[in-house]
Design a protein around this motif. Structure first.
Motif, PDB file in Angstrom:
ATOM      1  N   ALA A  12     -52.484  41.276  -7.174  1.00 53.41           N
ATOM      2  CA  ALA A  12     -51.121  41.607  -7.612  1.00 53.41           C
ATOM      3  C   ALA A  12     -50.248  40.354  -7.592  1.00 53.41           C
ATOM      4  O   ALA A  12     -49.509  40.088  -8.549  1.00 53.41           O
ATOM      5  CB  ALA A  12     -50.522  42.692  -6.718  1.00 53.41           C
ATOM      6  N   ALA A  13     -50.358  39.572  -6.526  1.00 58.66           N
ATOM      7  CA  ALA A  13     -49.556  38.354  -6.421  1.00 58.66           C
ATOM      8  C   ALA A  13     -49.894  37.377  -7.539  1.00 58.66           C
ATOM      9  O   ALA A  13     -48.995  36.773  -8.143  1.00 58.66           O
ATOM     10  CB  ALA A  13     -49.781  37.699  -5.057  1.00 58.66           C
ATOM     11  N   GLU A  14     -51.180  37.217  -7.830  1.00 58.01           N
ATOM     12  CA  GLU A  14     -51.592  36.309  -8.905  1.00 58.01           C
ATOM     13  C   GLU A  14     -51.030  36.762 -10.253  1.00 58.01           C
ATOM     14  O   GLU A  14     -50.551  35.932 -11.042  1.00 58.01           O
ATOM     15  CB  GLU A  14     -53.118  36.235  -8.979  1.00 58.01           C
ATOM     16  CG  GLU A  14     -53.737  35.508  -7.807  1.00 58.01           C
ATOM     17  CD  GLU A  14     -55.252  35.643  -7.756  1.00 58.01           C
ATOM     18  OE1 GLU A  14     -55.861  36.161  -8.733  1.00 58.01           O
ATOM     19  OE2 GLU A  14     -55.829  35.244  -6.732  1.00 58.01           O
ATOM     20  N   HIS A  15     -51.071  38.049 -10.503  1.00 56.86           N
ATOM     21  CA  HIS A  15     -50.538  38.553 -11.769  1.00 56.86           C
ATOM     22  C   HIS A  15     -49.019  38.377 -11.842  1.00 56.86           C
ATOM     23  O   HIS A  15     -48.484  38.049 -12.907  1.00 56.86           O
ATOM     24  CB  HIS A  15     -50.931  40.017 -11.994  1.00 56.86           C
ATOM     25  CG  HIS A  15     -52.332  40.178 -12.482  1.00 56.86           C
ATOM     26  ND1 HIS A  15     -52.752  39.746 -13.722  1.00 56.86           N
ATOM     27  CD2 HIS A  15     -53.421  40.716 -11.888  1.00 56.86           C
ATOM     28  CE1 HIS A  15     -54.036  40.018 -13.875  1.00 56.86           C
ATOM     29  NE2 HIS A  15     -54.467  40.604 -12.772  1.00 56.86           N
ATOM     30  N   HIS A  16     -48.328  38.585 -10.722  1.00 59.44           N
ATOM     31  CA  HIS A  16     -46.874  38.352 -10.719  1.00 59.44           C
ATOM     32  C   HIS A  16     -46.574  36.883 -11.020  1.00 59.44           C
ATOM     33  O   HIS A  16     -45.635  36.571 -11.773  1.00 59.44           O
ATOM     34  CB  HIS A  16     -46.257  38.746  -9.376  1.00 59.44           C
ATOM     35  CG  HIS A  16     -46.045  40.202  -9.204  1.00 59.44           C
ATOM     36  ND1 HIS A  16     -45.271  40.957 -10.055  1.00 59.44           N
ATOM     37  CD2 HIS A  16     -46.506  41.062  -8.251  1.00 59.44           C
ATOM     38  CE1 HIS A  16     -45.258  42.215  -9.642  1.00 59.44           C
ATOM     39  NE2 HIS A  16     -46.003  42.302  -8.560  1.00 59.44           N
ATOM     40  N   GLU A  17     -47.354  35.978 -10.433  1.00 55.43           N
ATOM     41  CA  GLU A  17     -47.150  34.553 -10.676  1.00 55.43           C
ATOM     42  C   GLU A  17     -47.410  34.213 -12.151  1.00 55.43           C
ATOM     43  O   GLU A  17     -46.652  33.449 -12.756  1.00 55.43           O
ATOM     44  CB  GLU A  17     -48.051  33.725  -9.764  1.00 55.43           C
ATOM     45  CG  GLU A  17     -47.623  33.807  -8.309  1.00 55.43           C
ATOM     46  CD  GLU A  17     -48.697  33.369  -7.325  1.00 55.43           C
ATOM     47  OE1 GLU A  17     -49.819  32.999  -7.750  1.00 55.43           O
ATOM     48  OE2 GLU A  17     -48.413  33.408  -6.117  1.00 55.43           O
ATOM     49  N   ASN A  18     -48.479  34.776 -12.713  1.00 54.09           N
ATOM     50  CA  ASN A  18     -48.775  34.541 -14.127  1.00 54.09           C
ATOM     51  C   ASN A  18     -47.674  35.107 -15.021  1.00 54.09           C
ATOM     52  O   ASN A  18     -47.287  34.479 -16.026  1.00 54.09           O
ATOM     53  CB  ASN A  18     -50.121  35.149 -14.510  1.00 54.09           C
ATOM     54  CG  ASN A  18     -51.284  34.374 -13.951  1.00 54.09           C
ATOM     55  OD1 ASN A  18     -51.202  33.173 -13.746  1.00 54.09           O
ATOM     56  ND2 ASN A  18     -52.388  35.049 -13.693  1.00 54.09           N
ATOM     57  N   ALA A  19     -47.172  36.274 -14.671  1.00 58.15           N
ATOM     58  CA  ALA A  19     -46.085  36.875 -15.448  1.00 58.15           C
ATOM     59  C   ALA A  19     -44.859  35.973 -15.425  1.00 58.15           C
ATOM     60  O   ALA A  19     -44.224  35.747 -16.470  1.00 58.15           O
ATOM     61  CB  ALA A  19     -45.736  38.264 -14.899  1.00 58.15           C
ATOM     62  N   ALA A  20     -44.540  35.427 -14.264  1.00 61.52           N
ATOM     63  CA  ALA A  20     -43.375  34.541 -14.155  1.00 61.52           C
ATOM     64  C   ALA A  20     -43.540  33.314 -15.038  1.00 61.52           C
ATOM     65  O   ALA A  20     -42.589  32.899 -15.731  1.00 61.52           O
ATOM     66  CB  ALA A  20     -43.159  34.131 -12.702  1.00 61.52           C
ATOM     67  N   GLU A  21     -44.727  32.730 -15.043  1.00 62.25           N
ATOM     68  CA  GLU A  21     -44.980  31.560 -15.891  1.00 62.25           C
ATOM     69  C   GLU A  21     -44.797  31.899 -17.370  1.00 62.25           C
ATOM     70  O   GLU A  21     -44.199  31.113 -18.119  1.00 62.25           O
ATOM     71  CB  GLU A  21     -46.378  31.009 -15.638  1.00 62.25           C
ATOM     72  CG  GLU A  21     -46.507  30.273 -14.328  1.00 62.25           C
ATOM     73  CD  GLU A  21     -45.587  29.061 -14.248  1.00 62.25           C
ATOM     74  OE1 GLU A  21     -45.520  28.284 -15.236  1.00 62.25           O
ATOM     75  OE2 GLU A  21     -44.915  28.902 -13.217  1.00 62.25           O
ATOM     76  N   HIS A  51     -50.704  44.731 -14.878  1.00 66.71           N
ATOM     77  CA  HIS A  51     -51.859  44.544 -13.999  1.00 66.71           C
ATOM     78  C   HIS A  51     -51.416  44.419 -12.540  1.00 66.71           C
ATOM     79  O   HIS A  51     -52.063  44.966 -11.637  1.00 66.71           O
ATOM     80  CB  HIS A  51     -52.656  43.303 -14.402  1.00 66.71           C
ATOM     81  CG  HIS A  51     -53.564  43.527 -15.557  1.00 66.71           C
ATOM     82  ND1 HIS A  51     -54.668  44.348 -15.502  1.00 66.71           N
ATOM     83  CD2 HIS A  51     -53.536  43.019 -16.811  1.00 66.71           C
ATOM     84  CE1 HIS A  51     -55.275  44.335 -16.671  1.00 66.71           C
ATOM     85  NE2 HIS A  51     -54.607  43.554 -17.487  1.00 66.71           N
ATOM     86  N   ALA A  52     -50.326  43.708 -12.306  1.00 64.43           N
ATOM     87  CA  ALA A  52     -49.812  43.564 -10.945  1.00 64.43           C
ATOM     88  C   ALA A  52     -49.453  44.918 -10.350  1.00 64.43           C
ATOM     89  O   ALA A  52     -49.783  45.214  -9.197  1.00 64.43           O
ATOM     90  CB  ALA A  52     -48.591  42.641 -10.935  1.00 64.43           C
ATOM     91  N   ALA A  53     -48.805  45.749 -11.144  1.00 64.47           N
ATOM     92  CA  ALA A  53     -48.416  47.081 -10.667  1.00 64.47           C
ATOM     93  C   ALA A  53     -49.648  47.925 -10.351  1.00 64.47           C
ATOM     94  O   ALA A  53     -49.667  48.664  -9.353  1.00 64.47           O
ATOM     95  CB  ALA A  53     -47.540  47.776 -11.702  1.00 64.47           C
TER      96      ALA A  53
END
Length: 68
Positions: A12-21, A51-53
């Motif tokens: 989830a954290a990785e997907h949040h980071e990718n979303a932010a980028e 995906h994060a959710a």
């Protein structure tokens, strides 16, 4: 917490980071008027957020199973 639950939190954290980028990239392209690239990155950001959710929900399910 179970190992599987921890993995879901990490994903989830990785997907949040990718979303932010991707949101940052969308903002850059929007500023330059390249709305096609902005929309592309916005859509990728949205996909990562979904995906994060999903991973966050799975982590919560594992937590409930451990403490039910």
């Amino acid at each position: 917490m179970s190992h599987k639950g921890a993995e879901h939190h990490e994903h989830a954290a990785e997907h949040h980071e990718n979303a932010a980028e991707h949101h940052r990239e969308a903002a850059k392209h929007h500023e330059t008027g390249d709305h096609e690239k902005a929309a592309h990155h916005a859509l990728l950001a949205h996909g990562h957020a979904l995906h994060a959710a999903e991973h966050a929900a799975e982590a919560a399910k594992h937590h409930v199973e451990q403490h039910a």
